[in-house]
Structure formats: structure tokens, C-alpha cells
Design a protein around this motif. Structure first.
Motif, PDB file in Angstrom:
ATOM      1  N   ASP A  96       0.839  -1.190   0.000  1.00 17.55           N
ATOM      2  CA  ASP A  96       0.000   0.000   0.000  1.00 17.55           C
ATOM      3  C   ASP A  96       0.877   1.245   0.000  1.00 17.55           C
ATOM      4  OD1 ASP A  96      -2.221   1.739   0.333  1.00 17.55           O
ATOM      5  OD2 ASP A  96      -3.169   0.372   1.757  1.00 17.55           O
ATOM      6  N   GLY A  97       0.252   2.377  -0.184  1.00 18.33           N
ATOM      7  CA  GLY A  97       0.923   3.668  -0.181  1.00 18.33           C
ATOM      8  C   GLY A  97       0.294   4.552  -1.229  1.00 18.33           C
ATOM      9  N   PRO A  98       0.670   5.801  -1.269  1.00 19.23           N
ATOM     10  CA  PRO A  98       0.074   6.730  -2.217  1.00 19.23           C
ATOM     11  C   PRO A  98       0.481   6.458  -3.662  1.00 19.23           C
ATOM     12  CG  PRO A  98       1.785   7.807  -0.944  1.00 19.23           C
ATOM     13  CD  PRO A  98       1.627   6.433  -0.375  1.00 19.23           C
ATOM     14  N   GLY A  99      -0.339   6.942  -4.585  1.00 18.44           N
ATOM     15  CA  GLY A  99      -0.086   6.782  -6.010  1.00 18.44           C
ATOM     16  C   GLY A  99       1.263   7.339  -6.417  1.00 18.44           C
ATOM     17  N   GLY A 100       1.979   6.597  -7.274  1.00 19.84           N
ATOM     18  CA  GLY A 100       3.262   7.040  -7.780  1.00 19.84           C
ATOM     19  C   GLY A 100       4.426   6.793  -6.837  1.00 19.84           C
ATOM     20  N   SER A 101       4.190   6.073  -5.736  1.00 19.80           N
ATOM     21  CA  SER A 101       5.256   5.874  -4.740  1.00 19.80           C
ATOM     22  C   SER A 101       6.201   4.732  -5.085  1.00 19.80           C
ATOM     23  CB  SER A 101       4.653   5.641  -3.354  1.00 19.80           C
ATOM     24  OG  SER A 101       3.869   4.464  -3.349  1.00 19.80           O
ATOM     25  N   GLY A 102       5.813   3.860  -6.007  1.00 20.07           N
ATOM     26  CA  GLY A 102       6.653   2.712  -6.349  1.00 20.07           C
ATOM     27  C   GLY A 102       6.048   1.381  -5.941  1.00 20.07           C
TER      28      GLY A 102
ATOM     29  N   ALA B 286       5.083  13.595 -10.513  1.00 22.67           N
ATOM     30  CA  ALA B 286       5.848  13.541 -11.769  1.00 22.67           C
ATOM     31  C   ALA B 286       5.771  12.148 -12.389  1.00 22.67           C
ATOM     32  CB  ALA B 286       7.299  13.937 -11.521  1.00 22.67           C
ATOM     33  N   ARG B 287       5.878  11.106 -11.583  1.00 21.90           N
ATOM     34  CA  ARG B 287       5.771   9.733 -12.096  1.00 21.90           C
ATOM     35  C   ARG B 287       4.385   9.481 -12.682  1.00 21.90           C
ATOM     36  NH1 ARG B 287       8.343   6.317  -7.025  1.00 21.90           N
ATOM     37  NH2 ARG B 287      10.549   6.571  -7.578  1.00 21.90           N
ATOM     38  N   ALA B 288       3.366   9.919 -11.970  1.00 20.53           N
ATOM     39  CA  ALA B 288       1.992   9.693 -12.430  1.00 20.53           C
ATOM     40  C   ALA B 288       1.732  10.409 -13.748  1.00 20.53           C
ATOM     41  CB  ALA B 288       0.998  10.152 -11.366  1.00 20.53           C
ATOM     42  N   LEU B 289       2.192  11.650 -13.869  1.00 18.52           N
ATOM     43  CA  LEU B 289       1.958  12.417 -15.093  1.00 18.52           C
ATOM     44  C   LEU B 289       2.787  11.879 -16.252  1.00 18.52           C
ATOM     45  CD1 LEU B 289       1.706  16.040 -13.645  1.00 18.52           C
ATOM     46  CD2 LEU B 289      -0.136  14.398 -14.156  1.00 18.52           C
ATOM     47  N   ALA B 290       3.980  11.372 -15.967  1.00 15.41           N
ATOM     48  CA  ALA B 290       4.785  10.757 -17.030  1.00 15.41           C
ATOM     49  C   ALA B 290       4.087   9.516 -17.569  1.00 15.41           C
ATOM     50  CB  ALA B 290       6.169  10.401 -16.499  1.00 15.41           C
ATOM     51  N   ARG B 291       3.425   8.793 -16.707  1.00 15.54           N
ATOM     52  CA  ARG B 291       2.721   7.573 -17.110  1.00 15.54           C
ATOM     53  C   ARG B 291       1.380   7.878 -17.776  1.00 15.54           C
ATOM     54  NH1 ARG B 291       1.150   4.666 -12.108  1.00 15.54           N
ATOM     55  NH2 ARG B 291      -0.574   6.115 -12.240  1.00 15.54           N
ATOM     56  N   ASP B 292       0.608   8.819 -17.178  1.00 11.54           N
ATOM     57  CA  ASP B 292      -0.780   9.030 -17.593  1.00 11.54           C
ATOM     58  C   ASP B 292      -0.996  10.255 -18.474  1.00 11.54           C
ATOM     59  OD1 ASP B 292      -1.334   6.825 -16.019  1.00 11.54           O
ATOM     60  OD2 ASP B 292      -1.979   8.015 -14.308  1.00 11.54           O
ATOM     61  N   GLY B 293      -0.023  11.148 -18.520  1.00 19.35           N
ATOM     62  CA  GLY B 293      -0.164  12.354 -19.333  1.00 19.35           C
ATOM     63  C   GLY B 293      -0.422  13.588 -18.487  1.00 19.35           C
ATOM     64  N   ALA B 294       0.162  14.700 -18.912  1.00 14.46           N
ATOM     65  CA  ALA B 294       0.066  15.958 -18.167  1.00 14.46           C
ATOM     66  C   ALA B 294      -1.357  16.490 -18.089  1.00 14.46           C
ATOM     67  CB  ALA B 294       0.977  17.012 -18.802  1.00 14.46           C
ATOM     68  N   ALA B 295      -2.208  16.123 -19.039  1.00 16.45           N
ATOM     69  CA  ALA B 295      -3.594  16.603 -19.031  1.00 16.45           C
ATOM     70  C   ALA B 295      -4.359  16.127 -17.797  1.00 16.45           C
ATOM     71  CB  ALA B 295      -4.317  16.143 -20.297  1.00 16.45           C
ATOM     72  N   LEU B 296      -3.876  15.075 -17.146  1.00 16.91           N
ATOM     73  CA  LEU B 296      -4.575  14.538 -15.975  1.00 16.91           C
ATOM     74  C   LEU B 296      -4.087  15.129 -14.645  1.00 16.91           C
ATOM     75  CD1 LEU B 296      -4.982  10.777 -16.935  1.00 16.91           C
ATOM     76  CD2 LEU B 296      -6.696  12.587 -16.957  1.00 16.91           C
ATOM     77  N   GLU B 297      -3.265  16.186 -14.719  1.00 20.77           N
ATOM     78  CA  GLU B 297      -2.747  16.766 -13.473  1.00 20.77           C
ATOM     79  C   GLU B 297      -3.855  17.190 -12.511  1.00 20.77           C
ATOM     80  OE1 GLU B 297       0.345  20.060 -11.659  1.00 20.77           O
ATOM     81  OE2 GLU B 297       0.318  19.690 -13.822  1.00 20.77           O
ATOM     82  N   PRO B 298      -4.936  17.865 -12.945  1.00 21.53           N
ATOM     83  CA  PRO B 298      -5.982  18.238 -11.980  1.00 21.53           C
ATOM     84  C   PRO B 298      -6.600  17.012 -11.290  1.00 21.53           C
ATOM     85  CG  PRO B 298      -6.269  19.453 -14.025  1.00 21.53           C
ATOM     86  CD  PRO B 298      -5.212  18.422 -14.287  1.00 21.53           C
ATOM     87  N   GLN B 299      -6.834  15.941 -12.054  1.00 27.79           N
ATOM     88  CA  GLN B 299      -7.395  14.740 -11.455  1.00 27.79           C
ATOM     89  C   GLN B 299      -6.414  14.110 -10.468  1.00 27.79           C
ATOM     90  OE1 GLN B 299      -7.550  15.517 -14.677  1.00 27.79           O
ATOM     91  NE2 GLN B 299      -9.468  14.842 -15.588  1.00 27.79           N
ATOM     92  N   TRP B 300      -5.127  14.109 -10.821  1.00 30.31           N
ATOM     93  CA  TRP B 300      -4.126  13.539  -9.920  1.00 30.31           C
ATOM     94  C   TRP B 300      -4.014  14.338  -8.627  1.00 30.31           C
ATOM     95  CZ3 TRP B 300      -2.050   9.249  -8.679  1.00 30.31           C
ATOM     96  CH2 TRP B 300      -1.995   8.219  -9.617  1.00 30.31           C
ATOM     97  N   ARG B 301      -4.067  15.653  -8.722  1.00 28.64           N
ATOM     98  CA  ARG B 301      -3.981  16.466  -7.494  1.00 28.64           C
ATOM     99  C   ARG B 301      -5.195  16.212  -6.606  1.00 28.64           C
ATOM    100  NH1 ARG B 301       0.356  19.523  -7.047  1.00 28.64           N
ATOM    101  NH2 ARG B 301       1.488  20.146  -8.917  1.00 28.64           N
ATOM    102  N   SER B 302      -6.363  16.086  -7.205  1.00 27.85           N
ATOM    103  CA  SER B 302      -7.576  15.763  -6.441  1.00 27.85           C
ATOM    104  C   SER B 302      -7.460  14.370  -5.816  1.00 27.85           C
ATOM    105  CB  SER B 302      -8.795  15.841  -7.368  1.00 27.85           C
ATOM    106  OG  SER B 302      -9.954  15.426  -6.691  1.00 27.85           O
ATOM    107  N   TRP B 303      -6.951  13.414  -6.599  1.00 24.48           N
ATOM    108  CA  TRP B 303      -6.767  12.042  -6.115  1.00 24.48           C
ATOM    109  C   TRP B 303      -5.815  12.019  -4.914  1.00 24.48           C
ATOM    110  CZ3 TRP B 303      -8.885   7.379  -6.806  1.00 24.48           C
ATOM    111  CH2 TRP B 303      -8.161   6.257  -6.417  1.00 24.48           C
ATOM    112  N   MET B 304      -4.743  12.801  -5.004  1.00 29.24           N
ATOM    113  CA  MET B 304      -3.769  12.832  -3.910  1.00 29.24           C
ATOM    114  C   MET B 304      -4.384  13.381  -2.626  1.00 29.24           C
ATOM    115  SD  MET B 304      -0.424  13.992  -6.103  1.00 29.24           S
ATOM    116  CE  MET B 304       0.999  13.212  -5.348  1.00 29.24           C
TER     117      MET B 304
END
Length: 193
Positions: free
Chosen positions: A30-36, A140-158
Motif C-alpha cells: 500500500d501507499g500513495p499513487g506514484g510511490s513505487g 511527476a511519475r503519475a503524469l509521465a505515465r498518464d499524461g500531463a492533461a490529468l494533473e488536476p485529477q491527480w492532485r484531487s486524487w492525492m
């Protein structure tokens, strides 16, 4: 105290544990998204020679409850395993936006669950691993994998992850804390958390 432990040594320690779900030892990474988590779970799964069930195999809406996917795991995988029967679930293909077939989960000595909220307080876990990394590296890992367009969703997810982990106390209950900034062949863990 930081210790270095090999994946084979960790696998041996897990195999020595009593079962936690019927005859199966459930290990949660377990752990937060993009942690490895996925990288770590893949290496531990190979060392354990066990199946890895990923939270990403289940559809979870960006704006939905973070932990909602786990009901499917409980009903389709953990419930049957606890009763001594194989489980199975439908894997979701995120690229196609549709289910991609069934995944069989046999009764085995170890099953590894990987993903956000797998080590939840109510899960029948024999051993839990918490993988963490700095927030900006994870993003940075999440956006490299999923695309920069998803940054708002990733910040909300975090933010949703932060709330979930604080309410569940996940990190404080982990058997092993892992620095996911770099997950080499040997890893540094901290025991106890």
C-alpha cells in the motif's frame, strides 16, 4: 532503524507467517499513487512466486470514493479464498475503457494485493508494506505515465488519498516501511514503522 533486506529474505519471512484468509497469506503493498508500489510488488511477487492482484485491475472513478473498489476484491477474491475456494474477478482495461476478461485467483500459499487502500484496517492481511516517496516525485511519475492533461485529477486524487490514509491509519500499522524514491534489487526498509 533502517535495515537493508533482500526480496528473497522478505519472501521467506512472509512464507513463515500463519495464513490470514483461509489457507492464504495475504500481503498488501500500500501507499500513495506514484510511490513505487507496483514496482515493489512485482519484485516481491516474483520472489514469492505468487499472484499479484492490482487495484488498477478494477474501475475506480476519479471522483468516486477512493476505497470503493475493495468491495469487489472482498466479494470476488477474498471471500471465496477465506472459504477455501478459488476467487476470480473481471480485469478492467483502462486504455479501452472496458472489462478485459476474467482473472482466476487460485487458493495458494500467498496472494499479493497491490494498490491504494489494500492494507486497510478491515483487510485479512498477514503482512503489510507501506511504500512512500516525496509528493512531487509521485506526481511527476503519475503524469509521465498518464499524461500531463490529468494533473488536476491527480492532485484531487492525492488529496483523497491523504484523507483516506489519515482516517485508516494505514502507515502506522504497516509491518514494513519502504522508501519508494528508488526501489533497487535490495531495498531499505524501516522496521518497526
Amino acid at each position: 532503524m533502517a535495515v537493508t533486506i533482500s526480496f528473497p529474505d522478505l519472501a521467506a519471512a512472509v512464507r513463515a507467517l500463519p495464513p490470514s484468509c483461509g489457507q492464504v497469506r495475504v500481503v498488501a503493498v500500500d501507499g500513495p499513487g506514484g510511490s513505487g508500489k507496483t514496482t515493489f510488488a512485482g519484485r516481491l511477487g516474483r520472489a514469492l512466486e505468487c499472484q499479484v492482484v492490482h487495484s488498477d485491475d478494477f474501475p475506480v472513478p476519479w471522483d468516486g470514493p477512493l476505497e470503493a473498489w475493495f468491495t469487489q476484491v472482498e466479494e470476488q477474491v477474498l471471500g471465496p479464498l477465506a472459504a477455501g475456494r478459488p476467487g476470480r474477478y473481471r480485469r478492467y482495461d483502462w486504455a479501452r475503457g472496458a472489462f478485459a476478461g476474467w482473472v482466476e485467483v487460485p487458493v495458494a500459499p500467498v496472494l499479493l494485493l497491490e494498490g491504494v487502500s489494500t492494507a486497510r484496517r478491515t483487510a485479512p492481511v498477514a503482512y503489510s508494506v507501506w511504500v512512500e516517496a516525496p509528493r512531487e516525485l509521485r506526481l511527476a511519475r503519475a503524469l509521465a505515465r498518464d499524461g500531463a492533461a490529468l494533473e488536476p485529477q491527480w492532485r484531487s486524487w492525492m488529496r483523497a488519498e491523504d484523507e483516506w490514509f489519515a482516517a485508516d491509519g494505514t502507515r502506522s500499522r504497516a509491518d514494513l516501511l519502504v522508501d519508494g524514491a528508488a526501489v533497487p534489487g535490495e531495498f531499505t526498509g524501516i522496521r518497526p514503522p
